[in-house]
Scaffold this motif. Structure first.
Motif, PDB file in Angstrom:
ATOM      1  N   ASP A  10       0.840  -1.194   0.000  1.00  0.00           N
ATOM      2  CA  ASP A  10       0.000   0.000   0.000  1.00  0.00           C
ATOM      3  C   ASP A  10       0.875   1.244   0.000  1.00  0.00           C
ATOM      4  OD1 ASP A  10       0.919   0.157   2.595  1.00  0.00           O
ATOM      5  OD2 ASP A  10      -1.050   0.186   3.527  1.00  0.00           O
ATOM      6  N   LYS A  11       0.234   2.406   0.095  1.00  0.00           N
ATOM      7  CA  LYS A  11       0.945   3.670   0.015  1.00  0.00           C
ATOM      8  C   LYS A  11       1.829   3.940   1.226  1.00  0.00           C
ATOM      9  CE  LYS A  11      -2.621   5.702  -2.817  1.00  0.00           C
ATOM     10  NZ  LYS A  11      -3.691   6.675  -2.932  1.00  0.00           N
ATOM     11  N   LYS A  12       1.492   3.327   2.368  1.00  0.00           N
ATOM     12  CA  LYS A  12       2.260   3.557   3.589  1.00  0.00           C
ATOM     13  C   LYS A  12       3.452   2.633   3.739  1.00  0.00           C
ATOM     14  CE  LYS A  12      -1.251   5.744   6.330  1.00  0.00           C
ATOM     15  NZ  LYS A  12      -1.810   5.876   7.662  1.00  0.00           N
ATOM     16  N   GLY A  13       3.624   1.689   2.814  1.00  0.00           N
ATOM     17  CA  GLY A  13       4.772   0.799   2.864  1.00  0.00           C
ATOM     18  C   GLY A  13       4.498  -0.579   3.421  1.00  0.00           C
ATOM     19  N   LYS A  14       3.275  -0.838   3.893  1.00  0.00           N
ATOM     20  CA  LYS A  14       2.933  -2.167   4.375  1.00  0.00           C
ATOM     21  C   LYS A  14       2.712  -3.083   3.185  1.00  0.00           C
ATOM     22  CE  LYS A  14      -0.320  -0.502   7.041  1.00  0.00           C
ATOM     23  NZ  LYS A  14      -1.552  -0.519   7.822  1.00  0.00           N
ATOM     24  N   SER A  15       3.054  -4.354   3.343  1.00  0.00           N
ATOM     25  CA  SER A  15       2.837  -5.291   2.250  1.00  0.00           C
ATOM     26  C   SER A  15       2.395  -6.645   2.795  1.00  0.00           C
ATOM     27  CB  SER A  15       4.098  -5.453   1.412  1.00  0.00           C
ATOM     28  OG  SER A  15       5.124  -6.037   2.164  1.00  0.00           O
ATOM     29  N   ILE A  16       1.680  -7.369   1.953  1.00  0.00           N
ATOM     30  CA  ILE A  16       1.251  -8.723   2.275  1.00  0.00           C
ATOM     31  C   ILE A  16       1.576  -9.617   1.093  1.00  0.00           C
ATOM     32  CG2 ILE A  16      -0.593  -8.071   3.869  1.00  0.00           C
ATOM     33  CD1 ILE A  16      -2.576  -8.540   1.577  1.00  0.00           C
ATOM     34  N   SER A  17       1.749 -10.904   1.359  1.00  0.00           N
ATOM     35  CA  SER A  17       2.012 -11.875   0.307  1.00  0.00           C
ATOM     36  C   SER A  17       0.884 -12.891   0.267  1.00  0.00           C
ATOM     37  CB  SER A  17       3.330 -12.603   0.555  1.00  0.00           C
ATOM     38  OG  SER A  17       4.399 -11.734   0.370  1.00  0.00           O
ATOM     39  N   LYS A  18       0.462 -13.218  -0.921  1.00  0.00           N
ATOM     40  CA  LYS A  18      -0.574 -14.221  -1.132  1.00  0.00           C
ATOM     41  C   LYS A  18      -0.103 -15.153  -2.233  1.00  0.00           C
ATOM     42  CE  LYS A  18      -3.934 -12.401   1.408  1.00  0.00           C
ATOM     43  NZ  LYS A  18      -4.710 -13.014   2.413  1.00  0.00           N
ATOM     44  N   GLU A  19      -0.504 -16.405  -2.136  1.00  0.00           N
ATOM     45  CA  GLU A  19      -0.188 -17.363  -3.189  1.00  0.00           C
ATOM     46  C   GLU A  19      -1.476 -17.700  -3.915  1.00  0.00           C
ATOM     47  OE1 GLU A  19       2.217 -21.500  -3.847  1.00  0.00           O
ATOM     48  OE2 GLU A  19       2.470 -20.366  -1.998  1.00  0.00           O
ATOM     49  N   LEU A  20      -1.472 -17.514  -5.228  1.00  0.00           N
ATOM     50  CA  LEU A  20      -2.637 -17.805  -6.056  1.00  0.00           C
ATOM     51  C   LEU A  20      -2.354 -19.036  -6.900  1.00  0.00           C
ATOM     52  CD1 LEU A  20      -3.552 -14.255  -7.362  1.00  0.00           C
ATOM     53  CD2 LEU A  20      -4.511 -15.466  -5.418  1.00  0.00           C
ATOM     54  N   LYS A  21      -3.315 -19.937  -6.952  1.00  0.00           N
ATOM     55  CA  LYS A  21      -3.142 -21.166  -7.729  1.00  0.00           C
ATOM     56  C   LYS A  21      -4.295 -21.318  -8.705  1.00  0.00           C
ATOM     57  CE  LYS A  21      -0.557 -23.616  -4.238  1.00  0.00           C
ATOM     58  NZ  LYS A  21      -0.318 -24.859  -3.550  1.00  0.00           N
ATOM     59  N   ASP A  22      -4.001 -21.925  -9.840  1.00  0.00           N
ATOM     60  CA  ASP A  22      -4.938 -22.337 -10.884  1.00  0.00           C
ATOM     61  C   ASP A  22      -6.065 -21.349 -11.168  1.00  0.00           C
ATOM     62  OD1 ASP A  22      -3.409 -24.590 -11.316  1.00  0.00           O
ATOM     63  OD2 ASP A  22      -4.486 -25.727  -9.800  1.00  0.00           O
ATOM     64  N   SER A  23      -7.289 -21.663 -10.727  1.00  0.00           N
ATOM     65  CA  SER A  23      -8.447 -20.854 -11.109  1.00  0.00           C
ATOM     66  C   SER A  23      -8.401 -19.441 -10.530  1.00  0.00           C
ATOM     67  CB  SER A  23      -9.742 -21.547 -10.687  1.00  0.00           C
ATOM     68  OG  SER A  23      -9.783 -21.683  -9.286  1.00  0.00           O
ATOM     69  N   ASP A  24      -7.761 -19.256  -9.380  1.00  0.00           N
ATOM     70  CA  ASP A  24      -7.626 -17.919  -8.804  1.00  0.00           C
ATOM     71  C   ASP A  24      -6.642 -17.062  -9.596  1.00  0.00           C
ATOM     72  OD1 ASP A  24      -9.361 -18.658  -6.795  1.00  0.00           O
ATOM     73  OD2 ASP A  24      -7.755 -19.221  -5.404  1.00  0.00           O
ATOM     74  N   ALA A  25      -5.639 -17.694 -10.209  1.00  0.00           N
ATOM     75  CA  ALA A  25      -4.590 -16.966 -10.909  1.00  0.00           C
ATOM     76  C   ALA A  25      -4.914 -16.675 -12.373  1.00  0.00           C
ATOM     77  CB  ALA A  25      -3.282 -17.757 -10.824  1.00  0.00           C
ATOM     78  N   HIS A  26      -5.855 -17.382 -12.969  1.00  0.00           N
ATOM     79  CA  HIS A  26      -6.145 -17.204 -14.394  1.00  0.00           C
ATOM     80  C   HIS A  26      -6.598 -15.803 -14.788  1.00  0.00           C
ATOM     81  CE1 HIS A  26      -5.233 -20.874 -16.436  1.00  0.00           C
ATOM     82  NE2 HIS A  26      -5.731 -21.580 -15.426  1.00  0.00           N
ATOM     83  N   PRO A  27      -7.310 -15.038 -13.950  1.00  0.00           N
ATOM     84  CA  PRO A  27      -7.680 -13.683 -14.376  1.00  0.00           C
ATOM     85  C   PRO A  27      -6.479 -12.763 -14.602  1.00  0.00           C
ATOM     86  CG  PRO A  27      -9.040 -14.357 -12.528  1.00  0.00           C
ATOM     87  CD  PRO A  27      -7.993 -15.405 -12.708  1.00  0.00           C
ATOM     88  N   LEU A  28      -5.320 -13.079 -14.025  1.00  0.00           N
ATOM     89  CA  LEU A  28      -4.144 -12.228 -14.173  1.00  0.00           C
ATOM     90  C   LEU A  28      -3.333 -12.538 -15.433  1.00  0.00           C
ATOM     91  CD1 LEU A  28      -2.862 -12.197 -10.493  1.00  0.00           C
ATOM     92  CD2 LEU A  28      -4.135 -10.425 -11.675  1.00  0.00           C
ATOM     93  N   VAL A  29      -3.467 -13.741 -15.985  1.00  0.00           N
ATOM     94  CA  VAL A  29      -2.674 -14.131 -17.152  1.00  0.00           C
ATOM     95  C   VAL A  29      -3.067 -13.254 -18.338  1.00  0.00           C
ATOM     96  CG1 VAL A  29      -2.171 -15.995 -18.774  1.00  0.00           C
ATOM     97  CG2 VAL A  29      -2.388 -16.487 -16.341  1.00  0.00           C
ATOM     98  N   GLY A  30      -2.061 -12.662 -18.984  1.00  0.00           N
ATOM     99  CA  GLY A  30      -2.289 -11.816 -20.143  1.00  0.00           C
ATOM    100  C   GLY A  30      -2.337 -10.333 -19.842  1.00  0.00           C
TER     101      GLY A  30
END
Length: 134
Positions: A10-30
């Motif tokens: 975010d804008k304040k410098g905090k960050s989070i990590s998430k792991e996306l697999k298969d059907s969750d990740a397909h909207p990002l491809v392309g």
């Protein structure tokens, strides 16, 4: 089979990590770098902007290289080049600006503020000793 490790900041410098697999990740491809997408795929409300990423061997994505292939590009500064003296150019391997199945890590910028997660209070060594005595 698509797997992404998503780092959302975010804008304040905090960050989070998430792991996306298969059907969750397909909207990002392309999607290209710089594109806004819905943050609901990581459980947030709002929009997030794709700012970069790297593939499984650590080759960084670069916004001015089109496509998703790896290419050797002549660089003088910017992403993919750590140190260059004035006037020096170096041919480096970078990946294009489009997300594909070969991408491993994606960096994103969230337009709002990330929620603060409350951590469970940890036991101190003194507390553990008292429980053993009882």
């Amino acid at each position: 089979m698509v797997n992404f490790k998503l780092t959302v900041s975010d804008k304040k410098g905090k960050s989070i990590s998430k792991e996306l697999k298969d059907s969750d990740a397909h909207p990002l491809v392309g999607l290209p770098i710089g594109k806004d997408t819905d943050a609901a795929i990581v459980g947030l409300s709002g929009k997030m902007k794709i700012t970069g990423g790297s593939d499984k061997s650590g080759v960084p994505m670069r916004q001015d290289v089109h496509g998703s292939a790896r290419k050797y590009v002549m660089l003088s500064k910017g992403v993919g080049l750590q140190q260059a003296e004035k006037g020096q150019r170096i041919r480096k391997l970078v990946r294009g600006n489009t997300l594909s199945e070969e991408i491993y890590q994606i960096n994103c910028k969230f337009d709002g503020e990330l929620p603060v997660e409350q951590a469970a209070p940890e036991e101190t060594p003194a507390d553990a000793k008292e429980e053993k005595k009882e």
